[in-house]
Design a protein around this motif. Structure first.
Motif, mmCIF file in Angstrom:
data_model
loop_
_atom_site.group_PDB
_atom_site.id
_atom_site.type_symbol
_atom_site.label_atom_id
_atom_site.label_comp_id
_atom_site.label_asym_id
_atom_site.label_seq_id
_atom_site.Cartn_x
_atom_site.Cartn_y
_atom_site.Cartn_z
ATOM 1 N N ALA A 161 0.827 -1.206 0.000
ATOM 2 C CA ALA A 161 0.000 0.000 0.000
ATOM 3 C C ALA A 161 0.862 1.257 0.000
ATOM 4 O O ALA A 161 0.577 2.229 -0.713
ATOM 5 C CB ALA A 161 -0.927 -0.010 1.214
ATOM 6 N N HIS A 162 1.922 1.251 0.783
ATOM 7 C CA HIS A 162 2.826 2.405 0.833
ATOM 8 C C HIS A 162 3.482 2.642 -0.514
ATOM 9 O O HIS A 162 3.503 3.765 -1.023
ATOM 10 C CB HIS A 162 3.886 2.167 1.909
ATOM 11 N N ARG A 163 4.031 1.596 -1.101
ATOM 12 C CA ARG A 163 4.764 1.778 -2.349
ATOM 13 C C ARG A 163 3.850 2.182 -3.489
ATOM 14 O O ARG A 163 4.259 2.894 -4.415
ATOM 15 C CB ARG A 163 5.523 0.491 -2.697
ATOM 16 N N LEU A 164 2.575 1.772 -3.439
ATOM 17 C CA LEU A 164 1.622 2.128 -4.484
ATOM 18 C C LEU A 164 0.847 3.401 -4.134
ATOM 19 O O LEU A 164 -0.180 3.694 -4.737
ATOM 20 C CB LEU A 164 0.666 0.958 -4.742
ATOM 21 N N ALA A 165 1.367 4.143 -3.135
ATOM 22 C CA ALA A 165 0.866 5.479 -2.799
ATOM 23 C C ALA A 165 -0.582 5.491 -2.336
ATOM 24 O O ALA A 165 -1.306 6.442 -2.589
ATOM 25 C CB ALA A 165 1.048 6.422 -3.989
ATOM 26 N N GLN A 166 -0.979 4.431 -1.649
ATOM 27 C CA GLN A 166 -2.333 4.364 -1.091
ATOM 28 C C GLN A 166 -2.252 4.729 0.392
ATOM 29 O O GLN A 166 -2.305 3.890 1.289
ATOM 30 C CB GLN A 166 -2.891 2.955 -1.269
ATOM 31 N N SER A 167 -2.110 6.013 0.677
ATOM 32 C CA SER A 167 -1.805 6.443 2.042
ATOM 33 C C SER A 167 -2.919 6.118 3.018
ATOM 34 O O SER A 167 -2.661 5.730 4.166
ATOM 35 C CB SER A 167 -1.500 7.942 2.064
ATOM 36 N N ASP A 168 -4.179 6.268 2.595
ATOM 37 C CA ASP A 168 -5.276 5.962 3.519
ATOM 38 C C ASP A 168 -5.326 4.477 3.843
ATOM 39 O O ASP A 168 -5.536 4.085 4.999
ATOM 40 C CB ASP A 168 -6.615 6.423 2.936
ATOM 41 N N LEU A 169 -5.082 3.642 2.847
ATOM 42 C CA LEU A 169 -5.062 2.203 3.072
ATOM 43 C C LEU A 169 -3.865 1.825 3.946
ATOM 44 O O LEU A 169 -3.983 0.987 4.850
ATOM 45 C CB LEU A 169 -4.992 1.465 1.733
ATOM 46 N N ALA A 170 -2.705 2.444 3.705
ATOM 47 C CA ALA A 170 -1.530 2.163 4.527
ATOM 48 C C ALA A 170 -1.784 2.512 5.983
ATOM 49 O O ALA A 170 -1.400 1.767 6.899
ATOM 50 C CB ALA A 170 -0.323 2.938 3.992
ATOM 51 N N ASP A 171 -2.454 3.636 6.228
ATOM 52 C CA ASP A 171 -2.777 4.019 7.604
ATOM 53 C C ASP A 171 -3.678 2.980 8.268
ATOM 54 O O ASP A 171 -3.467 2.605 9.433
ATOM 55 C CB ASP A 171 -3.480 5.377 7.624
ATOM 56 N N MET A 172 -4.681 2.504 7.530
ATOM 57 C CA MET A 172 -5.603 1.520 8.083
ATOM 58 C C MET A 172 -4.878 0.210 8.361
ATOM 59 O O MET A 172 -5.097 -0.426 9.397
ATOM 60 C CB MET A 172 -6.774 1.293 7.120
ATOM 61 N N ILE A 173 -3.995 -0.184 7.463
ATOM 62 C CA ILE A 173 -3.242 -1.432 7.641
ATOM 63 C C ILE A 173 -2.372 -1.350 8.885
ATOM 64 O O ILE A 173 -2.298 -2.302 9.672
ATOM 65 C CB ILE A 173 -2.392 -1.719 6.392
ATOM 66 N N VAL A 174 -1.705 -0.225 9.086
ATOM 67 C CA VAL A 174 -0.833 -0.090 10.260
ATOM 68 C C VAL A 174 -1.631 -0.196 11.548
ATOM 69 O O VAL A 174 -1.181 -0.812 12.520
ATOM 70 C CB VAL A 174 -0.047 1.233 10.193
ATOM 71 N N SER A 175 -2.827 0.378 11.574
ATOM 72 C CA SER A 175 -3.637 0.257 12.791
ATOM 73 C C SER A 175 -3.991 -1.203 13.068
ATOM 74 O O SER A 175 -4.018 -1.641 14.226
ATOM 75 C CB SER A 175 -4.917 1.097 12.671
ATOM 76 N N ARG A 176 -4.225 -1.975 12.002
ATOM 77 C CA ARG A 176 -4.486 -3.410 12.172
ATOM 78 C C ARG A 176 -3.226 -4.140 12.636
ATOM 79 O O ARG A 176 -3.286 -5.056 13.454
ATOM 80 C CB ARG A 176 -4.964 -4.033 10.859
ATOM 81 N N GLN A 177 -2.077 -3.746 12.095
ATOM 82 C CA GLN A 177 -0.833 -4.400 12.499
ATOM 83 C C GLN A 177 -0.523 -4.121 13.970
ATOM 84 O O GLN A 177 -0.079 -5.018 14.691
ATOM 85 C CB GLN A 177 0.326 -3.933 11.619
ATOM 86 N N VAL A 178 -0.744 -2.893 14.402
ATOM 87 C CA VAL A 178 -0.543 -2.567 15.820
ATOM 88 C C VAL A 178 -1.458 -3.426 16.688
ATOM 89 O O VAL A 178 -1.042 -3.973 17.714
ATOM 90 C CB VAL A 178 -0.790 -1.068 16.068
#
Length: 393
Positions: A161-178
């Motif tokens: 998600a980060h590399r494909l510039a999907q910042s909102d998705l990357a933020d959501m993924i990180v919250s799930r990873q935490v």
């Protein structure tokens, strides 16, 4: 050549829409008027710190400056939507619990695809795999290893998600990873989650906040970590690598030097770089971060001095993910030092070792764009790279 507006063009449009002259925007962003003029005219690259400073001044996301995301293939957009749905259903997996050996093999495959920058193949695997690791963990009565797998797969999803510039998705993924890391009772898993959480602030240009995440993670880990083991060195060293990027982009030379010194100390425990839980750490990778920091702190000659040996003898233990980034940074160094042929050669190597990364990385696009503006249009390899990045049809 252009199929999308250049970042400099986007800056000029946004500046004029807000009624700002070049002198005022330059002053507010902390740069010179001549530098801003070169950015808007496309003869200097829009670097991440510059994009962050201008975005903050213009009250827009950093992605708006770069004109991201660069989705390209409709297949890619469809895969991202499937991943988004899987992340949203993080406590409601649709998949059944698979055979443990098969699941472990698929988790290893996802981490390998991430390291090899094969993002499309990774996106095809992730939605189902996220459901399977989560279903397994939810049925495991809190077994730490199962939740560590969930954290690792979310780490792979964040990278895509980060590399494909999907910042909102990357933020959501990180919250799930935490969330997953907190179920593991595994300090290393929490370090990886903090690494990616700090990365979301890095992508947004909020470097000070990202540094705060790193410092908090270092403090927490040091409180619970055991003896001075390679695992401890990898965790703390990796956090300090993130700190090097954030501090150098924040133009804090003292903090950069402190994180670099600590990373080097931990790297002494790991002479040959290792990859674990999606973190790469060791002496070779630390050198790449040092090179990039010299560029961010306005020391291109020092960066060029470091780049020479790295190009002549590329690090043998690093994955395509890290090697590709090294060549991108070297291209940027050579552009800054006016070695235009060398910049093009470094980009060719980036496309060779990590093609899917090179096609979407904003600094690749910026270096290619500036080389075109500097009248390099007749070079066929440069034209080929411009087509791959979507800069020409």
């Amino acid at each position: 050549m252009e199929s999308t507006p250049a970042p400099g063009e986007n800056i000029a449009v946004l500046r004029k829409a807000r009624g700002l002259g070049q002198a005022k925007l330059a002053r507010l962003a902390g740069i010179s008027v001549s530098y801003l003029t070169k950015i808007e005219n496309g003869i200097r690259p829009t670097t991440p710190p510059l994009a962050a400073a201008v975005a903050k001044t213009l009250h827009v996301p950093v992605q708006r400056i770069y004109g991201q995301p660069f989705l390209g293939l409709s297949e890619q957009a469809d895969l991202l939507n499937e991943l988004r749905g899987a992340v949203r259903r993080y406590t409601l997996p649709r998949e059944d619990v698979p055979d443990p050996a098969v699941l472990a093999a698929d988790v290893d495959k996802a981490m390998r695809l991430r390291a090899e920058t094969k993002y499309l193949e990774l996106l095809e695997l992730l939605p189902r795999l996220l459901g399977q690791v989560t279903a397994t963990a939810l049925s495991s009565s809190g077994e730490a290893g199962a939740w560590t797998q969930v954290s690792d797969v979310y780490g792979c999803a964040y990278a895509a998600a980060h590399r494909l510039a999907q910042s909102d998705l990357a933020d959501m993924i990180v919250s799930r990873q935490v969330w997953a890391a907190q179920q593991t009772w595994n300090p290393e898993a929490e370090v990886v989650a903090a690494w990616n959480e700090a990365g979301t602030y890095q992508s947004a240009g909020q470097y000070g906040d990202g540094l705060a995440i790193v410092e908090r993670a270092v403090s927490r880990y040091e409180q619970v970590a055991g003896a001075d083991t390679p695992a401890r060195a990898l965790s703390l060293g990796s956090l300090h690598l993130r700190g090097i990027v954030l501090a150098s982009r924040h133009k804090d030379s003292d903090a950069t030097a402190d994180h670099l010194r600590k990373a080097k100390r931990h790297a002494e425990r790991i002479p040959n770089d290792v990859l674990k839980h999606n973190l790469t750490f060791g002496q070779e990778n630390t050198a790449l971060y040092e090179l990039a920091a010299h560029m961010e702190l306005g020391k291109p000659d020092k960066a060029a001095e470091m780049a020479g040996p790295l190009i002549r003898t590329p690090p043998a233990t690093l994955t395509p993910n890290r090697l590709g980034r090294m060549y991108i940074d070297v291209a940027r160094v050579r552009l800054e030092t006016r070695d235009y042929a060398g910049a093009e050669q470094a980009l060719e190597k980036a496309f060779e070792v990590a093609p899917q990364m090179a096609e979407v990385h904003p600094m690749v696009r910026e270096v290619v764009r500036v080389l075109f503006v500097l009248h390099q249009r007749a070079r066929p390899k440069l034209m080929e790279m411009a087509k791959k990045t979507g800069l020409s049809g």
